[in-house]
Design a protein around this motif. Structure first.
Motif, PDB file in Angstrom:
ATOM      1  N   PHE A   1       0.707  -1.028  -0.182  1.00 31.62           N
ATOM      2  CA  PHE A   1      -0.200   0.049   0.021  1.00 31.62           C
ATOM      3  C   PHE A   1       1.003   1.151  -0.007  1.00 31.62           C
ATOM      4  CE2 PHE A   1      -1.910   3.467   2.496  1.00 31.62           C
ATOM      5  CZ  PHE A   1      -3.163   3.678   1.724  1.00 31.62           C
ATOM      6  N   TRP A   2       1.988   1.369   0.941  1.00 30.12           N
ATOM      7  CA  TRP A   2       2.544   2.396   0.924  1.00 30.12           C
ATOM      8  C   TRP A   2       3.565   2.871  -0.047  1.00 30.12           C
ATOM      9  CZ3 TRP A   2       0.720   5.951   3.706  1.00 30.12           C
ATOM     10  CH2 TRP A   2      -0.077   5.631   4.955  1.00 30.12           C
ATOM     11  N   THR A   3       3.899   1.435  -0.816  1.00 26.82           N
ATOM     12  CA  THR A   3       4.677   1.810  -2.032  1.00 26.82           C
ATOM     13  C   THR A   3       3.863   2.377  -2.956  1.00 26.82           C
ATOM     14  OG1 THR A   3       5.787  -0.314  -1.595  1.00 26.82           O
ATOM     15  CG2 THR A   3       5.963   0.333  -3.977  1.00 26.82           C
ATOM     16  N   CYS A   4       2.481   2.078  -3.259  1.00 24.75           N
ATOM     17  CA  CYS A   4       1.701   2.643  -4.220  1.00 24.75           C
ATOM     18  C   CYS A   4       1.428   4.186  -4.063  1.00 24.75           C
ATOM     19  CB  CYS A   4       0.473   1.676  -4.150  1.00 24.75           C
ATOM     20  SG  CYS A   4       0.433   0.387  -4.864  1.00 24.75           S
ATOM     21  N   VAL A   5       1.512   4.368  -2.668  1.00 21.48           N
ATOM     22  CA  VAL A   5       1.252   5.938  -2.163  1.00 21.48           C
ATOM     23  C   VAL A   5       2.483   6.552  -2.572  1.00 21.48           C
ATOM     24  CG1 VAL A   5       0.923   7.465  -0.232  1.00 21.48           C
ATOM     25  CG2 VAL A   5      -0.379   5.230  -0.408  1.00 21.48           C
ATOM     26  N   ALA A   6       3.602   6.074  -2.406  1.00 20.56           N
ATOM     27  CA  ALA A   6       4.680   6.730  -2.946  1.00 20.56           C
ATOM     28  C   ALA A   6       4.912   6.833  -4.333  1.00 20.56           C
ATOM     29  CB  ALA A   6       6.032   5.929  -2.431  1.00 20.56           C
ATOM     30  N   GLY A   7       4.274   5.969  -5.179  1.00 19.64           N
ATOM     31  CA  GLY A   7       4.227   6.073  -6.788  1.00 19.64           C
ATOM     32  C   GLY A   7       3.224   7.203  -7.033  1.00 19.64           C
ATOM     33  N   VAL A   8       2.168   7.135  -6.374  1.00 23.49           N
ATOM     34  CA  VAL A   8       1.195   8.423  -6.809  1.00 23.49           C
ATOM     35  C   VAL A   8       1.829   9.884  -6.275  1.00 23.49           C
ATOM     36  CG1 VAL A   8      -1.098   9.275  -6.137  1.00 23.49           C
ATOM     37  CG2 VAL A   8      -0.952   6.925  -6.540  1.00 23.49           C
ATOM     38  N   THR A   9       2.275   9.870  -5.201  1.00 23.28           N
ATOM     39  CA  THR A   9       2.998  11.206  -4.794  1.00 23.28           C
ATOM     40  C   THR A   9       3.970  11.433  -5.904  1.00 23.28           C
ATOM     41  OG1 THR A   9       2.622  10.496  -2.568  1.00 23.28           O
ATOM     42  CG2 THR A   9       3.926  12.449  -2.843  1.00 23.28           C
ATOM     43  N   LEU A  10       4.953  10.644  -6.239  1.00 20.58           N
ATOM     44  CA  LEU A  10       5.935  11.055  -7.022  1.00 20.58           C
ATOM     45  C   LEU A  10       5.611  11.340  -8.542  1.00 20.58           C
ATOM     46  CD1 LEU A  10       9.013   8.538  -6.040  1.00 20.58           C
ATOM     47  CD2 LEU A  10       8.915  11.043  -5.652  1.00 20.58           C
ATOM     48  N   GLY A  11       4.452  10.583  -8.871  1.00 17.07           N
ATOM     49  CA  GLY A  11       3.831  10.905 -10.180  1.00 17.07           C
ATOM     50  C   GLY A  11       3.449  12.086 -10.049  1.00 17.07           C
ATOM     51  N   VAL A  12       2.670  12.629  -9.340  1.00 18.56           N
ATOM     52  CA  VAL A  12       2.008  14.135  -9.149  1.00 18.56           C
ATOM     53  C   VAL A  12       3.196  15.080  -9.140  1.00 18.56           C
ATOM     54  CG1 VAL A  12       0.423  15.722  -7.603  1.00 18.56           C
ATOM     55  CG2 VAL A  12      -0.266  13.360  -8.091  1.00 18.56           C
ATOM     56  N   ILE A  13       4.315  14.865  -8.437  1.00 14.34           N
ATOM     57  CA  ILE A  13       5.382  15.778  -8.207  1.00 14.34           C
ATOM     58  C   ILE A  13       5.806  15.924  -9.597  1.00 14.34           C
ATOM     59  CG2 ILE A  13       7.669  16.134  -7.316  1.00 14.34           C
ATOM     60  CD1 ILE A  13       6.459  15.131  -4.687  1.00 14.34           C
ATOM     61  N   GLY A  14       6.227  14.697 -10.161  1.00 15.74           N
ATOM     62  CA  GLY A  14       6.722  14.653 -11.635  1.00 15.74           C
ATOM     63  C   GLY A  14       5.993  15.362 -12.617  1.00 15.74           C
ATOM     64  N   TYR A  15       4.648  15.141 -12.594  1.00 20.78           N
ATOM     65  CA  TYR A  15       3.901  16.167 -13.439  1.00 20.78           C
ATOM     66  C   TYR A  15       3.960  17.322 -13.414  1.00 20.78           C
ATOM     67  CZ  TYR A  15       0.032  16.848 -16.477  1.00 20.78           C
ATOM     68  OH  TYR A  15      -0.655  17.313 -17.758  1.00 20.78           O
ATOM     69  N   GLY A  16       3.919  17.501 -11.990  1.00 20.80           N
ATOM     70  CA  GLY A  16       4.065  19.185 -11.702  1.00 20.80           C
ATOM     71  C   GLY A  16       5.266  19.815 -12.474  1.00 20.80           C
ATOM     72  N   VAL A  17       6.206  19.086 -12.196  1.00 20.73           N
ATOM     73  CA  VAL A  17       7.641  19.703 -12.647  1.00 20.73           C
ATOM     74  C   VAL A  17       7.791  19.785 -13.882  1.00 20.73           C
ATOM     75  CG1 VAL A  17      10.118  19.141 -12.977  1.00 20.73           C
ATOM     76  CG2 VAL A  17       8.951  18.990 -10.695  1.00 20.73           C
ATOM     77  N   PHE A  18       6.909  18.803 -14.862  1.00 21.73           N
ATOM     78  CA  PHE A  18       6.824  18.591 -16.538  1.00 21.73           C
ATOM     79  C   PHE A  18       5.881  19.873 -16.898  1.00 21.73           C
ATOM     80  CE2 PHE A  18       4.321  17.071 -20.035  1.00 21.73           C
ATOM     81  CZ  PHE A  18       5.295  17.048 -20.868  1.00 21.73           C
ATOM     82  N   ARG A  19       4.910  20.192 -16.162  1.00 26.95           N
ATOM     83  CA  ARG A  19       3.993  21.117 -16.320  1.00 26.95           C
ATOM     84  C   ARG A  19       4.696  22.559 -16.189  1.00 26.95           C
ATOM     85  NH1 ARG A  19      -2.047  21.333 -17.410  1.00 26.95           N
ATOM     86  NH2 ARG A  19      -1.410  23.102 -16.620  1.00 26.95           N
ATOM     87  N   TRP A  20       5.517  22.666 -15.243  1.00 24.20           N
ATOM     88  CA  TRP A  20       6.226  23.827 -14.724  1.00 24.20           C
ATOM     89  C   TRP A  20       7.252  24.054 -15.674  1.00 24.20           C
ATOM     90  CZ3 TRP A  20      10.806  23.780 -11.157  1.00 24.20           C
ATOM     91  CH2 TRP A  20      11.272  25.052 -11.199  1.00 24.20           C
ATOM     92  N   GLN A  21       8.133  23.191 -16.164  1.00 23.09           N
ATOM     93  CA  GLN A  21       9.172  23.374 -17.270  1.00 23.09           C
ATOM     94  C   GLN A  21       8.466  23.828 -18.565  1.00 23.09           C
ATOM     95  OE1 GLN A  21      12.496  23.566 -17.440  1.00 23.09           O
ATOM     96  NE2 GLN A  21      12.274  23.532 -14.981  1.00 23.09           N
ATOM     97  N   ARG A  22       7.074  22.992 -19.088  1.00 19.35           N
ATOM     98  CA  ARG A  22       6.547  23.390 -20.209  1.00 19.35           C
ATOM     99  C   ARG A  22       6.073  24.685 -20.545  1.00 19.35           C
ATOM    100  NH1 ARG A  22       2.137  19.448 -22.583  1.00 19.35           N
ATOM    101  NH2 ARG A  22       1.001  20.239 -20.704  1.00 19.35           N
ATOM    102  N   SER A  23       5.535  25.191 -19.355  1.00 22.35           N
ATOM    103  CA  SER A  23       5.064  26.590 -19.388  1.00 22.35           C
ATOM    104  C   SER A  23       6.247  27.549 -19.554  1.00 22.35           C
ATOM    105  CB  SER A  23       4.006  26.952 -18.178  1.00 22.35           C
ATOM    106  OG  SER A  23       5.000  27.060 -16.943  1.00 22.35           O
ATOM    107  N   ALA A  24       7.389  27.196 -18.565  1.00 20.14           N
ATOM    108  CA  ALA A  24       8.465  28.205 -18.719  1.00 20.14           C
ATOM    109  C   ALA A  24       8.994  28.076 -20.277  1.00 20.14           C
ATOM    110  CB  ALA A  24       9.357  27.587 -17.711  1.00 20.14           C
ATOM    111  N   ALA A  25       9.027  27.024 -21.096  1.00 17.80           N
ATOM    112  CA  ALA A  25       9.376  26.957 -22.196  1.00 17.80           C
ATOM    113  C   ALA A  25       8.768  27.877 -23.115  1.00 17.80           C
ATOM    114  CB  ALA A  25       9.594  25.588 -22.924  1.00 17.80           C
TER     115      ALA A  25
END
Length: 66
Positions: free
Chosen positions: A26-50
């Motif tokens: 369960f906690w592995t899946c929670v970590a996967g969701v958390t890292l996915g959300v953070i990663g997508y946020g960084v992706f969107r942030w960089q795309r808007s900066a570009a």
């Protein structure tokens, strides 16, 4: 791809939560969701900066302007 992976981690989180199995899986899946959300946020942030033309932004993201 990031959203698909995050969605799959979320499905796993819900499945383990509903089964009452709140152990390492369960906690592995929670970590996967958390890292996915953070990663997508960084992706969107960089795309808007570009798009703004910021000097520190990643280059070559024009194919991802959907």
């Amino acid at each position: 791809m990031v959203l698909t992976g995050t969605a799959l981690w979320l499905v796993g989180t819900v499945a383990f939560a509903l089964s009452g199995n709140l152990h390492i899986e369960f906690w592995t899946c929670v970590a996967g969701v958390t890292l996915g959300v953070i990663g997508y946020g960084v992706f969107r942030w960089q795309r808007s900066a570009a798009r703004r033309g910021s000097r520190g932004a990643w280059q070559g993201l024009s194919g991802l302007d959907d």
